[in-house]
Design a protein around this motif. Structure first.
Motif, PDB file in Angstrom:
ATOM      1  N   THR A  23     -28.917   9.622   3.734  1.00  0.00           N
ATOM      2  CA  THR A  23     -29.300  11.041   3.825  1.00  0.00           C
ATOM      3  C   THR A  23     -30.767  11.200   4.249  1.00  0.00           C
ATOM      4  O   THR A  23     -31.216  12.321   4.450  1.00  0.00           O
ATOM      5  N   PHE A  25     -34.268   9.868   6.791  1.00  0.00           N
ATOM      6  CA  PHE A  25     -34.516   9.805   8.242  1.00  0.00           C
ATOM      7  C   PHE A  25     -34.099   8.445   8.820  1.00  0.00           C
ATOM      8  O   PHE A  25     -33.222   8.373   9.695  1.00  0.00           O
ATOM      9  N   ALA A  26     -34.698   7.360   8.313  1.00  0.00           N
ATOM     10  CA  ALA A  26     -34.361   6.027   8.845  1.00  0.00           C
ATOM     11  C   ALA A  26     -32.909   5.674   8.501  1.00  0.00           C
ATOM     12  O   ALA A  26     -32.201   5.051   9.298  1.00  0.00           O
ATOM     13  N   ARG A  49     -27.390   9.783  -4.068  1.00  0.00           N
ATOM     14  CA  ARG A  49     -27.356  10.517  -5.339  1.00  0.00           C
ATOM     15  C   ARG A  49     -26.786  11.919  -5.184  1.00  0.00           C
ATOM     16  O   ARG A  49     -26.561  12.599  -6.180  1.00  0.00           O
ATOM     17  N   LYS A  53     -24.628  15.971   0.295  1.00  0.00           N
ATOM     18  CA  LYS A  53     -25.373  15.428   1.441  1.00  0.00           C
ATOM     19  C   LYS A  53     -24.628  14.238   2.046  1.00  0.00           C
ATOM     20  O   LYS A  53     -24.575  14.084   3.264  1.00  0.00           O
ATOM     21  N   SER A  78     -31.424   5.556  -7.807  1.00  0.00           N
ATOM     22  CA  SER A  78     -32.290   4.408  -8.088  1.00  0.00           C
ATOM     23  C   SER A  78     -32.829   4.431  -9.520  1.00  0.00           C
ATOM     24  O   SER A  78     -33.361   3.425  -9.991  1.00  0.00           O
ATOM     25  N   LEU A 122     -36.164  -2.178   4.455  1.00  0.00           N
ATOM     26  CA  LEU A 122     -37.167  -1.857   5.479  1.00  0.00           C
ATOM     27  C   LEU A 122     -38.573  -1.903   4.916  1.00  0.00           C
ATOM     28  O   LEU A 122     -39.474  -1.292   5.484  1.00  0.00           O
ATOM     29  N   SER A 188     -42.790   8.641  10.132  1.00  0.00           N
ATOM     30  CA  SER A 188     -41.942   9.592   9.381  1.00  0.00           C
ATOM     31  C   SER A 188     -42.588   9.825   8.015  1.00  0.00           C
ATOM     32  O   SER A 188     -43.514   9.104   7.615  1.00  0.00           O
ATOM     33  N   SER A 194     -44.801   5.565   1.830  1.00  0.00           N
ATOM     34  CA  SER A 194     -44.762   4.151   1.428  1.00  0.00           C
ATOM     35  C   SER A 194     -46.106   3.482   1.691  1.00  0.00           C
ATOM     36  O   SER A 194     -46.607   2.712   0.872  1.00  0.00           O
TER      37      SER A 194
HETATM   38  N1  LIG Z   1     -40.914  -1.180   8.097  1.00  0.00           N
HETATM   39  C1  LIG Z   1     -40.520  -0.363   9.023  1.00  0.00           C
HETATM   40  O1  LIG Z   1     -40.543  -0.717  10.138  1.00  0.00           O
HETATM   41  C2  LIG Z   1     -40.011   0.980   8.603  1.00  0.00           C
HETATM   42  C3  LIG Z   1     -39.607   1.918   9.531  1.00  0.00           C
HETATM   43  C4  LIG Z   1     -39.084   3.135   9.076  1.00  0.00           C
HETATM   44  C5  LIG Z   1     -38.999   3.390   7.715  1.00  0.00           C
HETATM   45  N2  LIG Z   1     -39.435   2.437   6.850  1.00  0.00           N
HETATM   46  C6  LIG Z   1     -39.349   2.655   5.384  1.00  0.00           C
HETATM   47  O2  LIG Z   1     -38.063   3.136   5.062  1.00  0.00           O
HETATM   48  C7  LIG Z   1     -38.159   3.961   3.904  1.00  0.00           C
HETATM   49  C8  LIG Z   1     -37.438   5.271   4.168  1.00  0.00           C
HETATM   50  O3  LIG Z   1     -38.118   6.027   5.147  1.00  0.00           O
HETATM   51  P1  LIG Z   1     -37.547   7.417   5.605  1.00  0.00           P
HETATM   52  O4  LIG Z   1     -38.481   7.984   6.579  1.00  0.00           O
HETATM   53  O5  LIG Z   1     -36.100   7.278   5.979  1.00  0.00           O
HETATM   54  O6  LIG Z   1     -37.627   8.220   4.202  1.00  0.00           O
HETATM   55  P2  LIG Z   1     -36.889   9.562   3.782  1.00  0.00           P
HETATM   56  O7  LIG Z   1     -36.433  10.305   4.998  1.00  0.00           O
HETATM   57  O8  LIG Z   1     -37.802  10.236   2.842  1.00  0.00           O
HETATM   58  O9  LIG Z   1     -35.552   9.082   3.019  1.00  0.00           O
HETATM   59  C9  LIG Z   1     -35.564   8.588   1.706  1.00  0.00           C
HETATM   60  C10 LIG Z   1     -34.136   8.367   1.219  1.00  0.00           C
HETATM   61  O10 LIG Z   1     -34.241   7.901  -0.139  1.00  0.00           O
HETATM   62  C11 LIG Z   1     -33.356   8.641  -0.945  1.00  0.00           C
HETATM   63  N3  LIG Z   1     -33.825   8.715  -2.319  1.00  0.00           N
HETATM   64  C12 LIG Z   1     -35.045   9.090  -2.762  1.00  0.00           C
HETATM   65  N4  LIG Z   1     -35.088   8.996  -4.112  1.00  0.00           N
HETATM   66  C13 LIG Z   1     -33.863   8.523  -4.508  1.00  0.00           C
HETATM   67  C14 LIG Z   1     -33.297   8.210  -5.762  1.00  0.00           C
HETATM   68  N5  LIG Z   1     -33.964   8.353  -6.901  1.00  0.00           N
HETATM   69  N6  LIG Z   1     -32.035   7.719  -5.783  1.00  0.00           N
HETATM   70  C15 LIG Z   1     -31.316   7.586  -4.645  1.00  0.00           C
HETATM   71  N7  LIG Z   1     -31.809   7.881  -3.429  1.00  0.00           N
HETATM   72  C16 LIG Z   1     -33.065   8.357  -3.360  1.00  0.00           C
HETATM   73  C17 LIG Z   1     -33.281  10.028  -0.308  1.00  0.00           C
HETATM   74  O11 LIG Z   1     -32.098  10.653  -0.774  1.00  0.00           O
HETATM   75  P3  LIG Z   1     -31.951  12.270  -0.887  1.00  0.00           P
HETATM   76  O12 LIG Z   1     -31.519  12.729   0.472  1.00  0.00           O
HETATM   77  O13 LIG Z   1     -30.901  12.428  -1.920  1.00  0.00           O
HETATM   78  O14 LIG Z   1     -33.303  12.824  -1.275  1.00  0.00           O
HETATM   79  C18 LIG Z   1     -33.244   9.621   1.176  1.00  0.00           C
HETATM   80  O15 LIG Z   1     -31.922   9.241   1.545  1.00  0.00           O
HETATM   81  C19 LIG Z   1     -39.667   4.123   3.610  1.00  0.00           C
HETATM   82  O16 LIG Z   1     -40.015   3.257   2.572  1.00  0.00           O
HETATM   83  C20 LIG Z   1     -40.316   3.690   4.907  1.00  0.00           C
HETATM   84  O17 LIG Z   1     -41.605   3.114   4.723  1.00  0.00           O
HETATM   85  C21 LIG Z   1     -39.941   1.271   7.254  1.00  0.00           C
END
Ligand SMILES: NC(=O)c1ccc[n+]([C@@H]2O[C@H](COP(=O)([O-])OP(=O)(O)OC[C@H]3O[C@@H](n4cnc5c(N)ncnc54)[C@H](OP(=O)(O)O)[C@@H]3O)[C@@H](O)[C@H]2O)c1
Length: 404
Positions: A23, A25-26, A49, A53, A78, A122, A188, A194
């Motif tokens: 749900t 972005f990544a 959760r 969604k 989590s 990631l 993002s 993070s």
């Molecule tokens: N290393 C790399 O190259 C790279 C590239 C891209 C992203 N990333 C990492 O990937 C991670 C995600 O990035 P993003 O931009 O996709 O973040 P995001 O859009 O904020 O998505 C976060 C996800 O986590 C879920 N979540 C948050 N709290 C939760 C909980 N307590 N229990 C279950 N699910 C929960 C959210 O669910 P809900 O929809 O229910 O809120 C959502 O699906 C980050 O840590 C980022 O640093 C790394």
């Protein structure tokens, strides 16, 4: 890291791949990629959760590929370890994009280690990787789980690019490689949050790294070092080198130190990780910006103000991502030979990251990889199989020149 007794097939598990975080972005981009690339017989589920969604994501995915209407939906939060154990028990491979990993990630890694379930994420947070090693490596070695962190732009192009470069140099000789990254990417919300989380925890990060160094056994007679040089002009890549203190250098040297044999990286390996700037004036601006940035995020109100600039769940538009690119060039020397290689792709942070993460999971689920278990890197867990998958998926690994 130990050798696994048997190949990691778990026919009794209901799903080959479960994605936690679809749900976000990544995670949404990873889900899109998976439904187009899962083998016909592959079984997949989404965990999260919020049921509404998750159903909306499943509807979108069914629009992309009507053959995947049987995607499972699993409740997982989590903050609820029992729900994470259920997720780990139901899958051969769990993918998670729920970050910041330092905040939300630990219980799922522990569940996968306990249940002998392969795991990919990631994270780019060094402290998280070190703490997960200290807490779960021994258990995973016993259960056969392969725990592979940093399966996105952090750190696949660097880890697999260094392996590819090393394989184009004489085997079993002392080796030096430098990596030089260039990109025009943006962030993002999840990535920004993070990065802020990790940068606000420098002392705990150094403590975890030092505990890990004391606890980790390394292959006898083998050395692998991360070196940091001064900014300078690199004649081979035609750029100014700016040392880049991301997790990537640590992952590359860990691959060299823990590879099953010294054949690829040699007995004495050193790596330096750099950003490459075309113009000299970028060098002082980057160094000053880095020092000021690190100092600023130590102050909580400044950190909160920066975090508010991009909300969780938001990221660059498709149009912006289509204009985004990355290259990582490597210059390696061993036994008097120099090789110049390049890994290249499109938008590193999201389009290519979703591809890299999904292909890592598919490789663990379906490829014949080295029989290893514990905390692994992408190079040690999947190596050439993952290079082949990513090449077939449009990323390029190429040799630009050889001397002599
Ligand atoms: N290393 C790399 O190259 C790279 C590239 C891209 C992203 N990333 C990492 O990937 C991670 C995600 O990035 P993003 O931009 O996709 O973040 P995001 O859009 O904020 O998505 C976060 C996800 O986590 C879920 N979540 C948050 N709290 C939760 C909980 N307590 N229990 C279950 N699910 C929960 C959210 O669910 P809900 O929809 O229910 O809120 C959502 O699906 C980050 O840590 C980022 O640093 C790394």
């Amino acid at each position: 890291m130990t050798e696994k007794d048997d190949h990691p097939t778990c026919p009794e598990r209901p799903y080959d791949v479960v994605l936690f975080g679809a749900t976000g972005f990544a995670g949404g981009l990873t889900a899109d990629y998976l439904v187009e690339h899962l083998p016909e017989s592959g079984r997949m589920a989404l965990a999260g959760r919020n049921r509404d969604k998750l159903e909306a994501v499943r509807d979108r995915l069914t629009g992309i590929n009507p053959d995947v209407s049987d995607i499972g939906l699993l409740h997982a939060d989590s903050t609820d370890p029992a729900s994470l154990t259920e997720v780990a028990r139901s899958a051969k491979v769990v993918i998670t994009t729920v970050g910041p990993y330092l905040e939300y990630g630990a219980a799922l890694v522990a569940a996968c280690a306990e249940e002998g379930t392969d795991y990919v994420d990631l994270t780019g947070e060094p402290e998280f990787v070190d703490r997960m090693f200290l807490g779960n490596d021994a258990t995973a070695q016993k259960t056969g789980a392969r725990l592979v962190h940093a399966c996105g732009f952090d750190s696949i192009p660097h880890d697999l690019g260094a392996l590819y470069t090393a394989r184009n140099l004489p085997a079993n000789a002392p080796m030096e490689i430098r990596g030089v990254v260039r990109t025009n990417a943006s962030l993002s919300g999840g990535t920004l949050h993070s990065a802020l989380k990790q940068l606000s925890r420098l002392r705990p990060m150094w403590q975890a790294a030092s505990q890990r160094r004391r606890a980790e056994s390394t292959s006898a007679g083998r050395r692998a070092r991360l070196t940091v040089g001064f900014p300078r002009r690199d004649r081979v890549t035609g750029t100014w080198l700016i040392p880049l203190p991301t997790i990537d250098g640590q992952i590359v040297t860990r691959s060299a130190l823990t590879a099953p044999s010294a054949d690829d990286y040699g007995p004495d390996f050193s790596y330096s990780h750099n950003a490459g700037a075309k113009k000299l004036r970028t060098v002082p601006a980057s160094l000053v910006g880095f020092v000021v940035g690190i100092a600023a995020v130590q102050i909580a109100p400044v950190r909160r103000a920066i975090a508010r600039r991009i909300a969780a769940g938001e990221g660059p538009s498709q149009e912006r991502r289509d204009r985004t690119w990355f290259t990582v060039e490597f210059v390696g020397t061993a036994a008097g030979r120099t090789v110049h290689t390049r890994v290249r792709g499109g938008d590193p942070g999201y389009t290519e990251t979703a591809k890299m993460l999904a292909e890592s999971a598919l490789s663990l689920a379906f490829d014949d990889n080295p029989a290893l278990a514990g905390q692994l890197t992408t190079a040690t867990a999947m190596g050439g199989n993952l290079i082949d998958r990513l090449t077939a998926a449009g990323m390029s690994f190429e040799v630009l020149s050889h001397t002599p």
